[in-house]
Design a protein around this motif. Structure first.
Motif, mmCIF file in Angstrom:
data_model
loop_
_atom_site.group_PDB
_atom_site.id
_atom_site.type_symbol
_atom_site.label_atom_id
_atom_site.label_comp_id
_atom_site.label_asym_id
_atom_site.label_seq_id
_atom_site.Cartn_x
_atom_site.Cartn_y
_atom_site.Cartn_z
ATOM 1 N N TRP A 1 -69.384 3.977 -17.650
ATOM 2 C CA TRP A 1 -70.072 4.898 -16.748
ATOM 3 C C TRP A 1 -70.510 6.156 -17.493
ATOM 4 N N GLU A 2 -69.643 6.702 -18.322
ATOM 5 C CA GLU A 2 -69.994 7.906 -19.082
ATOM 6 C C GLU A 2 -71.142 7.630 -20.043
ATOM 7 N N LEU A 3 -71.124 6.486 -20.698
ATOM 8 C CA LEU A 3 -72.202 6.166 -21.642
ATOM 9 C C LEU A 3 -73.491 5.823 -20.912
ATOM 10 N N HIS A 4 -73.385 5.433 -19.653
ATOM 11 C CA HIS A 4 -74.594 5.213 -18.860
ATOM 12 C C HIS A 4 -75.316 6.541 -18.646
ATOM 13 N N GLN A 5 -74.548 7.633 -18.538
ATOM 14 C CA GLN A 5 -75.141 8.953 -18.336
ATOM 15 C C GLN A 5 -75.894 9.401 -19.590
ATOM 16 N N THR A 6 -75.242 9.280 -20.744
ATOM 17 C CA THR A 6 -75.851 9.668 -22.015
ATOM 18 C C THR A 6 -74.960 9.195 -23.162
ATOM 19 N N PRO A 7 -75.537 8.849 -24.319
ATOM 20 C CA PRO A 7 -74.716 8.464 -25.462
ATOM 21 C C PRO A 7 -73.774 9.602 -25.870
ATOM 22 N N ALA A 8 -72.725 9.257 -26.596
ATOM 23 C CA ALA A 8 -71.753 10.273 -27.006
ATOM 24 C C ALA A 8 -71.017 9.829 -28.260
ATOM 25 N N ASN A 9 -70.622 10.817 -29.076
ATOM 26 C CA ASN A 9 -69.749 10.492 -30.197
ATOM 27 C C ASN A 9 -68.320 10.389 -29.661
ATOM 28 N N PHE A 10 -67.376 10.028 -30.527
ATOM 29 C CA PHE A 10 -66.004 9.784 -30.093
ATOM 30 C C PHE A 10 -65.398 11.002 -29.412
ATOM 31 N N ARG A 11 -65.492 12.161 -30.043
ATOM 32 C CA ARG A 11 -64.869 13.369 -29.473
ATOM 33 C C ARG A 11 -65.487 13.759 -28.132
#
Length: 113
Positions: free
Chosen positions: A36-46
């Protein structure tokens, strides 16, 4: 624990039916939240760890590996991002999200705390 794979025994199914393998994978702690979080926008690990407040680095690392193995996410220029399959999966959940909101509205008041 291995990544649930269709055709292999998984929780709830000795035959490893594809739906049971998917439900086993998505039923693991933090799997749905990561998607769900990655659906909002890509992200690095931290950044992803921060957005998934409360997840330990080891659990997040394990989930990311499982979701990568399942081809639901990939590494991109901006960090982790949903793959084509991951995007299709999350899009299948959108009608369920609407249903859940309607369901919640019909229940006694609740608090998100």
């Amino acid at each position: 624990m291995d990544t649930p794979t269709p055709g292999q025994p998984v929780r709830g199914s000795q035959t490893g039916r594809p739906i049971m393998a998917l439900l086993d994978l998505l039923g693991r702690r933090w799997s749905l939240r990561v998607l769900w979080e990655l659906h909002q926008t890509p992200a690095n690990f931290r950044e992803l760890q921060s957005r998934c407040e409360g997840v330990s680095p080891s659990v997040l690392n394990t989930r990311l590996g499982e979701l990568r193995d399942a081809q639901l996410l990939e590494n991109g220029e901006r960090g982790y991002q949903l793959s084509r399959l991951g995007i299709e999966l999350v899009e299948q959940f959108l009608p369920l999200t609407l249903w859940a909101d309607n369901w919640a509205a019909q229940l006694p008041p609740w608090s998100e705390n």
